[in-house]
Design a protein around this motif. Structure first.
Motif, PDB file in Angstrom:
ATOM      1  N   GLY A   1      -4.534   0.303  -0.760  1.00 10.42           N
ATOM      2  CA  GLY A   1      -5.486   1.354  -1.078  1.00 10.42           C
ATOM      3  C   GLY A   1      -5.450   2.478  -0.075  1.00 10.42           C
ATOM      4  O   GLY A   1      -4.528   2.606   0.727  1.00 10.42           O
ATOM      5  N   ILE A   2      -6.490   3.287  -0.116  1.00  9.82           N
ATOM      6  CA  ILE A   2      -6.595   4.443   0.776  1.00  9.82           C
ATOM      7  C   ILE A   2      -7.341   4.029   2.038  1.00  9.82           C
ATOM      8  O   ILE A   2      -8.429   3.458   1.980  1.00  9.82           O
ATOM      9  N   TRP A   3      -6.727   4.325   3.160  1.00  6.60           N
ATOM     10  CA  TRP A   3      -7.236   3.957   4.472  1.00  6.60           C
ATOM     11  C   TRP A   3      -7.600   5.200   5.271  1.00  6.60           C
ATOM     12  O   TRP A   3      -7.035   6.265   5.071  1.00  6.60           O
ATOM     13  N   VAL A   4      -8.476   5.005   6.228  1.00  5.97           N
ATOM     14  CA  VAL A   4      -8.749   6.023   7.233  1.00  5.97           C
ATOM     15  C   VAL A   4      -8.907   5.329   8.579  1.00  5.97           C
ATOM     16  O   VAL A   4      -9.315   4.161   8.645  1.00  5.97           O
ATOM     17  N   LEU A   5      -8.514   6.016   9.631  1.00  9.68           N
ATOM     18  CA  LEU A   5      -8.768   5.533  10.978  1.00  9.68           C
ATOM     19  C   LEU A   5      -9.189   6.717  11.823  1.00  9.68           C
ATOM     20  O   LEU A   5      -8.857   7.865  11.518  1.00  9.68           O
TER      21      LEU A   5
END
Length: 181
Positions: free
Chosen positions: A129-133
């Protein structure tokens, strides 16, 4: 050498707490003028009211019992704990983000040996899926690491603005968004 990525549980929560102390001090190096990551009068980073590391880490006593939206991983090589990651399953908190790599740490001695990249790849394989950090703006080594690792293993990322989290006092951050397939 190869890394082993395992979910944290009650039997190894003390390992997480111990590693997290090193992580806080590592963040302290890149805190700039931000006071939320300052040393308090007892020598504790990131905890104004705490007198000991044990009291500052008490929040992690129940981390393995958190809702299924929080998953904690420990990293080992040759049965030695060398780091951890905390993954947040967003579950609709943000309209387009599925997962947030909330915390990620490799002990200094084990950096630049491929362990961070191995751990990252293991984790994103488990969650598509779509990740953010988020990366502290002042943490230039981390920003270079993440750009390189994401480019090499995902192929692209985009910088994003992370909405301020009023509950957590954190310095200014840079957000990187990417998609695992």
């Amino acid at each position: 050498m190869k890394i082993k990525v395992t979910k944290a549980n009650k039997s190894n929560k003390d390992i997480l707490k111990n590693l997290y102390v090193y992580y806080r001090y590592d963040l302290f190096l890149h805190s700039g003028d931000d006071t939320s990551l300052a040393l308090n009068k007892y020598g504790i980073v990131y905890g104004r009211k705490y007198r000991t590391h044990d009291s500052a880490m008490a929040e992690f006593d129940e981390i393995v019992n958190y809702p299924k939206s929080i998953v904690v991983y420990l990293f080992y090589t040759n049965k030695t704990p060398i780091g951890f990651a905390i993954v947040l399953k967003q579950n609709g908190i943000h309209h387009k983000i599925d997962y947030k790599l909330d915390e990620f740490f490799i002990v200094n001695k084990y950096r630049k040996q491929g362990f961070g990249e191995q751990a990252f790849c293991e984790i994103i394989k488990r969650y598509k899926g779509i990740w953010v950090l988020e990366i502290l703006k002042e943490n230039k080594p981390a920003l270079l690491f993440w750009k390189k690792i994401i480019n090499r293993n995902i192929g692209f990322y985009k910088k994003v603005t992370i909405p301020e989290n009023i509950e957590r006092e954190i310095p200014e951050t840079i957000g990187l968004e990417f998609c695992s397939k």
